[in-house]
Scaffold this motif. Structure first.
Motif, short mmCIF file in Angstrom:
data_model
loop_
_atom_site.label_atom_id
_atom_site.label_comp_id
_atom_site.label_asym_id
_atom_site.label_seq_id
_atom_site.Cartn_x
_atom_site.Cartn_y
_atom_site.Cartn_z
N PRO A 289 42.67 46.66 35.27
CA PRO A 289 43.03 45.29 35.38
C PRO A 289 42.03 44.04 35.66
O PRO A 289 41.04 44.50 36.35
N GLY A 290 42.34 42.97 35.25
CA GLY A 290 41.66 41.82 35.52
C GLY A 290 40.14 42.04 35.53
O GLY A 290 39.61 42.27 34.41
N GLU A 291 39.60 41.55 36.46
CA GLU A 291 38.16 41.47 36.47
C GLU A 291 37.49 42.81 36.59
O GLU A 291 36.28 42.87 36.27
N ARG B 147 51.07 40.82 30.23
CA ARG B 147 51.99 39.69 29.91
C ARG B 147 52.13 38.41 30.74
O ARG B 147 51.25 38.68 31.78
N ARG B 154 49.46 34.86 34.26
CA ARG B 154 49.71 36.57 34.08
C ARG B 154 50.81 36.98 35.09
O ARG B 154 50.66 36.49 36.38
N ASP B 158 46.45 39.47 39.15
CA ASP B 158 45.05 40.30 39.07
C ASP B 158 45.38 41.78 38.80
O ASP B 158 44.48 42.44 38.49
N GLN B 159 46.81 42.15 38.87
CA GLN B 159 47.22 43.57 38.45
C GLN B 159 47.40 43.68 37.06
O GLN B 159 47.31 44.85 36.39
N GLU B 160 47.43 42.46 36.18
CA GLU B 160 47.27 42.59 34.99
C GLU B 160 46.20 43.16 34.11
O GLU B 160 45.17 42.68 34.70
N VAL B 161 46.21 43.65 33.10
CA VAL B 161 45.02 44.14 32.48
C VAL B 161 43.96 42.85 31.97
O VAL B 161 42.84 42.92 32.23
N ALA B 162 44.75 41.76 31.65
CA ALA B 162 43.91 40.77 31.08
C ALA B 162 43.26 40.16 32.38
O ALA B 162 43.58 39.84 33.37
N PRO B 163 41.83 39.59 32.28
CA PRO B 163 41.00 39.25 33.30
C PRO B 163 41.44 37.76 33.73
O PRO B 163 41.16 37.40 34.90
#
Lengths: 653, 260
Positions: A289-291, B147, B154, B158-163
Motif C-alpha cells: 500500500p501507499g508509498e 477507496r 484515502r 497510508d494502508q490504502e493501496v493508492a500512494p
C-alpha cells in the motif's frame, strides 16, 4: 537420377560444409538414451517457431494505428477464412510457451543444470524468458481492444513510477504523453521486430552453448548412449505435436482468442486484467500500500529476478543448490497462490447480479467492499461482452468507416442510450421490463423512482398500461412516490379519468368488455402516432383499427362512457385542436420526444403541471443545455428502439 | 563437378590467410584502430539517427489545458460528486481530433459554496478510472480496490493501496457570453481556486478584476480545497461555466502541476 542428386549434395557440402553442420546438429550424444524429460527445450523452440509463423501471417493482415488496429484484427477474426484459427493458435501458444518456460526452468534448477560450465547458458535462458514475457506484454495491446488497452495502461502507468527515469520510460514506451498511434507502432516494432530478433540471437547462442556443453544427463542411465537423431528427435517431435494439438483443442473449444470492444480512451473498462500469467504481479501490488508501491512494482520483483540470475553461483555448494530449489518452489508456489487469489477476488460474487446477503460471507465492511468490487468486475465484463457483440454485429452489417469502429460505437443509440439515460434520466426514471428485467440492464433499475418507467415507451403495451386502471396507479406510470398525477396528487385528472370515468362504478361485464376493447383500439392508434420502427409492420397491418382508435380518441370514447368524458376534453388531438396538453398528435414520436425532453414545461407538453422534470435542452445555443443535441437524439432513439442492426440480448417489448 | 582449384579452398588458405602477416608490420595497429573506428561509426551512425527519433517524445512538452466541463447549474451545492467528461481537442501524432474526451472529473460543491472542487477521476495508483459508489459515498478503484472519501482522502490512509489522496485540479468559473442575454459581452469577475498561472482561457476576464483581495493570485498548496471566505457574497452571473485546468497526473508519485 540418384547419381545427380548425390552430385548435387556433394557440391552443396563442398560450398557450405552443410554435411558437417547437419551431423553436428543431429548426432549429438545423448548419454543414457532418449528420454521424455529432455523434450522441453525443443518444444519451446517449436512453440517459438509457431509464433513466428503465425505471427508473420497475422502481420500480413494487421495494421497498427488507432483507427485500424482493432479493425484489422476484427477482420482477421471474423472475415478472413481461418483467421480465427490463426489468431487463436498465436494467442494460446503464447500461454503454452509460458507454461513450457516454467517447466524448462524448473527442471534446469531441479537438476542443477546451471552448474559450471553451464552458468552462462542459464543466464542466457533467463534473458530468453524475459524476452518471451516482453513479447507477451507487447502483444496484448496490439488488438487495441478494451481489455488490452486498459490492462497495458496499468502496466505503463506502473512503469512511470520507476525511480528516476519512470516518466521518461513511460513516454518512450507509449510514444508520447498519452496512448495513440505511436503506442501501437512502437509496441508492434517491439513485438514483431526487436524482441523476436533479440530472441533469435540469444536462442542461437543458447543452443550453441548447450551443444558445446552437452545435455545434462539424468542418472542413472536407463539405456545405452544414443544420438539426438532419430530417437530424441522423435520424442521431441511427438511432444511438440502434442502441444500443438492441445493449443488447437483450446482454440477450437473457445472459438479462438477473445476480441473485446474497440479501445475507448473515454470509457474505462473496469474489468481490465493482464493475461493470466501476469495476474500474480497484479495481485502482488495489492500487498504494497501507499508509498510502498515502488517496492511491490520494482524493488522486490527486481531483487527476485536478480536472485535468479545468481542461481548458478549460489548453487555451487549442495546447500546452495537446496536454497535454489526452495527459492524456485517458493516462487512458483507464490505465483500460483497469488494467481488463485486474484481470480478468487474477481469472481467472489459469483454472478453480476448476486446479492451479498446470499453470498454466505460474514457481514463486515471489508467483505462488503470485496463483494462489491467483484460484482463491479463481473458487471463490467458482462457489459463489455454485450458491447463487443453489438459492435461486431454493426461492423458486419454496415462495415467500418475510415475513422474506425469507435465511430460506430459513438453513433449507436443501442450502446450510448443506456449510458446517457443512466447519467441524465436514471436518478428519477426507471427502465426495465416489469415482467422480465434484462440482467444486462440492471444498472438502469431505480429502486426509488420519482418518475415513470420508460421501458418500451410509446409501444402498444406501454400505452395499454397507461390506460389500464390497475397499472396507471402503479409506480411504473403515475403512482410513483410523490407523484402529483397519482390518485392522491393534486393533478390526478388522468388517473381519475381512467379509474373513475372509464372503469369506475358498477360496470356490467358487457360494458366493461366494450370499454376494454375501445381502450385497446385507442392504445393501438396512439401508439401508431409514435411511428416506432419495431411496430412498422403491425401498424401497417392494423390500419383500420388505427382509424377506429383515432375516432375514439377524437370523441368517440365519450359515447361509450356513462360520464361522457373524452380524451379530447383535455388533450388536443387530430381534428380536436387547441384544447389542451400534452398534445397527442405525434405522441412519443421521435420529434415529439426530442421536443418534450428539451422543454417538458412547454405549452405543448405539461406546461405548469410539469412535475420536476428539468428542461434538458431549452436553448438554441447548445453550450447552455444540459444535453447536447446528439446525446438527446441518442437517448430518444434508444428509448424508441430505433437502432439499426441486430439488437444483442435486448428484450424489447 | 567439384572445382578444387578455386581460391579460398583449404589448400589455398594456408598461403593466403592472415597467418601470412609478419609481426613487424609497422602500420598494423594504426590500421586496426581505424578499421574498428570506421566500422563502429558505420554502425553507430544509423543507430544514433534512429535513437534520436525514438527519443523524440521526451522532447515534447506536456500541455495542461483549461477546459470547460460543465455549467455551474449542473453542480448543485449538495456536497455530492458528479462526474463530467473533460472534452478538448486532441492531437495524436498526425491526427487532429475535435472535441474528444481526454479525461473525466468529479465536481463537488459544498452547501453555500460558489466554487466546486474538482477531482480527476484517475486513480493516483495505477491510473485506473475511479468510480463513485452512491451506497457508501466512496470513490473506488476497480483495479486494486483503493477507496477514497468524498473529500478525496484515502479511506485507510497510508494502508490504502493508492500512494496519495485523489488529485485535485484547479477550478475557475467563467460567465458564459450569451448573445442577447443581459450580461452579454460584459466582463464578469472570475473566481479562481488555484494559482495565477492558470489564467488563460476565455480571455473575457482577468485576475485584476477580482474583488477578493487577490486571493486568486496566491498559490494554494497542491490545489487542495481551501475555504474561501466571502465567496458566496459575490454576485453570481446568470450563467456560469465551470472551467477546469486539466492535468494528466503521473501516477504513483507527486509532482508539480505544469503551468498552462
Amino acid at each position: 537420377m540418384k547419381k545427380n542428386l548425390a552430385n548435387l549434395t556433394e557440391w552443396l557440402d563442398d560450398r557450405t560444409g552443410c554435411r558437417q553442420l547437419l551431423h553436428e546438429a543431429l548426432y549429438e550424444r545423448v548419454p543414457g538414451g532418449a528420454r521424455w524429460r529432455y523434450v522441453w527445450g525443443s518444444t519451446l523452440v517449436v512453440a517459438f517457431l509457431t509464433q513466428v509463423i503465425t505471427g508473420i501471417f497475422l502481420w500480413m493482415a494487421y495494421s497498427p494505428s488507432t483507427h485500424t488496429a482493432w479493425e484489422s484484427v476484427y477482420y482477421i477474426q471474423y472475415e478472413m477464412t481461418g483467421g480465427w484459427l490463426l489468431r487463436g493458435i498465436h494467442h494460446y501458444m503464447s500461454s503454452a510457451m509460458v507454461v513450457l518456460l516454467a517447466i524448462h526452468f524448473a527442471q534446469v534448477v531441479w537438476d542443477g543444470a546451471y552448474r559450471a560450465p553451464r552458468e552462462l547458458n542459464f543466464v542466457l535462458g533467463l534473458v530468453l524468458m524475459l524476452l518471451v514475457l516482453g513479447l507477451s506484454f507487447t502483444g496484448y495491446l496490439l488488438p487495441w481492444d478494451q481489455k488490452g488497452y486498459w490492462a497495458t495502461n496499468v502496466g505503463t502507468e506502473l512503469a512511470s513510477q520507476a525511480p528516476w527515469a519512470g516518466g521518461a520510460i513511460k513516454k518512450l514506451a507509449v510514444g508520447g504523453p498519452t496512448y495513440g498511434h505511436h503506442t501501437l507502432t512502437r509496441f508492434f516494432a517491439l513485438h514483431a521486430g526487436l524482441l523476436p530478433g533479440a530472441l533469435v540471437a540469444f536462442l542461437v547462442v543458447h543452443v550453441v552453448l548447450f551443444r558445446r556443453h552437452g545435455i545434462t544427463p539424468k542418472q542413472p542411465y536407463r539405456k545405452p548412449e544414443a544420438t539426438f537423431w532419430p530417437d530424441q528427435v522423435l520424442q521431441d517431435s511427438v511432444a511438440a505435436l502434442g502441444i500443438l494439438v492441445a493449443v488447437l483443442g483450446v482454440t477450437i473449444y473457445t472459438g479462438g482468442a477473445e476480441l473485446t470492444a474497440p479501445a475507448d480512451p473515454a470509457n474505462n473498462y473496469d474489468a481490465a486484467r493482464p493475461e493470466w500469467y501476469f495476474l500474480f504481479l497484479f495481485q502482488f501490488l495489492k500487498w504494497f500500500p501507499g508509498e510502498l508501491e515502488v517496492w511491490g512494482a520494482f524493488v522486490v520483483p527486481g531483487l527476485l529476478v536478480g536472485l535468479l540470475f545468481c542461481m548458478p553461483w549460489i548453487g555451487r555448494s549442495r546447500k546452495g543448490h537446496l536454497c535454489n530449489v526452495l527459492l524456485l518452489a517458493g516462487l512458483l508456489g507464490g505465483a500460483a497462490l497469488l494467481t488463485v487469489q486474484a481470480i478468487q477476488a474477481d469472481y467472489l460474487a459469483g454472478a453480476a447480479d448476486a446479492r451479498f446477503s446470499e453470498s454466505g460471507l460474514a457481514d463486515t465492511p471489508e467483505n462488503r467492499a470485496a463483494f462489491k468490487a467483484s460484482q463491479n468486475f463481473l458487471q463490467a465484463r458482462q457489459a463489455a461482452q454485450h458491447q463487443t457483440q453489438r459492435v461486431i454485429a454493426l461492423a458486419q452489417e454496415q462495415g467500418i468507416p475510415p475513422t474506425g469502429a469507435l465511430t460506430l460505437v459513438y453513433a449507436d443509440p443501442y450502446l450510448q442510450g443506456p449510458r446517457l439515460f443512466q447519467k441524465n434520466c436514471g436518478s428519477c426514471h426507471n427502465y426495465f421490463h416489469p415482467a422480465q428485467p434484462d440482467p444486462h440492464r440492471a444498472f438502469l433499475i431505480n429502486p426509488q423512482p420519482t418518475a415513470p418507467n420508460l421501458f418500451g415507451v410509446g409501444t402498444r403495451a406501454w400505452i395499454q398500461g397507461l390506460l389500464d386502471p390497475a397499472q396507471i396507479v402503479g409506480a411504473d406510470y403515475f403512482g410513483y412516490v410523490g407523484s402529483p398525477f397519482g390518485p392522491q396528487g393534486p393533478n390526478s385528472e388522468m388517473v381519475d379519468f381512467i379509474c373513475e370515468d372509464c372503469f369506475g362504478g358498477e360496470l356490467a361485464d358487457e360494458d366493461r368488455a366494450r370499454i376494454v376493447e375501445a381502450m385497446q383500439k385507442i392504445a393501438i392508434a396512439l401508439s401508431a402516432e409514435a411511428n416506432l420502427p419495431s411496430q412498422a409492420d403491425v401498424d401497417a397491418r392494423d390500419e383500420h383499427i388505427i382509424a377506429e382508435g383515432r375516432a375514439l380518441l377524437e370523441g368517440g370514447l365519450g359515447e361509450l362512457l356513462e360520464s361522457g368524458s373524452n380524451c379530447t376534453d383535455c388533450h388536443s388531438f387530430g381534428a380536436q385542436q387547441d384544447i389542451g396538453s400534452p398534445v397527442l398528435d405525434g405522441y412519443m414520436s421521435r420529434q415529439w420526444l426530442i421536443d418534450f425532453i428539451r422543454t417538458p414545461a412547454a405549452e405543448r407538453f405539461y406546461g405548469d403541471l410539469n412535475d420536476r422534470m428539468p428542461a434538458f435542452g431549452p436553448h438554441q445555443d447548445e453550450r447552455l443545455n444540459q444535453l447536447d443535441d446528439q446525446s438527446l437524439e441518442l437517448i430518444v432513439d434508444w428509448l424508441r428502439g430505433d437502432w439499426g442492426g441486430k439488437a444483442v440480448g435486448a428484450s424489447h417489448r | 563437378m567439384v572445382d578444387t582449384n578455386r581460391p579460398g579452398t583449404a589448400a589455398n588458405n594456408v598461403a593466403g590467410g592472415p597467418q601470412c602477416a609478419t609481426p613487424a608490420d609497422p602500420g598494423r595497429s594504426r590500421r586496426s584502430f581505424v578499421a574498428v573506428l570506421a566500422g563502429s561509426l558505420a554502425v553507430l551512425g544509423p543507430v544514433t539517427a534512429g535513437l534520436v527519433t525514438f527519443f523524440s517524445p521526451l522532447f515534447r512538452r506536456r500541455q495542461s489545458l483549461q477546459v470547460r466541463v460543465a455549467l455551474l447549474s449542473q453542480v448543485p451545492d449538495d456536497g455530492l460528486p458528479r462526474a463530467f467528461p473533460v472534452i478538448a481537442d486532441r492531437r495524436d501524432a498526425w491526427n487532429h481530433y475535435a472535441a474528444q474526451k481526454i479525461g473525466s472529473v468529479y465536481l463537488i460543491r459544498q452547501p453555500g459554496e460558489q466554487l466546486p472542487v474538482a477531482f480527476t477521476a484517475k486513480c493516483p495508483h495505477a491510473g485506473c478510472a475511479l468510480g463513485y459508489s452512491e451506497t457508501d459515498q466512496k470513490f473506488t478503484c476497480p483495479c486494486h480496490t483503493s477507496r477514497f472519501n468524498l473529500d478525496g482522502s484515502r479511506t485507510h490512509g497510508d494502508q490504502e493501496v493508492a500512494p496519495r489522496d485523489m488529485d485535485t485540479l484547479p477550478v475557475a468559473l467563467r460567465p458564459l457570453d450569451i448573445p442577447g442575454a443581459p450580461q452579454g459581452g460584459r466582463a464578469r469577475p472570475r473566481l479562481d481556486r488555484g494559482a495565477a498561472s492558470h489564467s488563460e482561457g476565455g480571455g473575457a476576464a482577468s485576475h485584476s478584476e477580482l474583488p477578493l483581495g487577490g486571493q486568486g493570485t496566491a498559490p494554494v498548496g497542491r490545489w487542495n480545497v481551501r475555504r474561501q471566505q466571502g465567496l458566496s457574497s459575490v454576485a453570481t452571473p446568470q450563467v456560469n461555466e465551470v472551467l477546469v485546468t486539466f492535468v494528466d497526473f503521473q501516477t504513483g508519485r507527486q509532482e508539480k502541476i505544469p503551468s498552462t
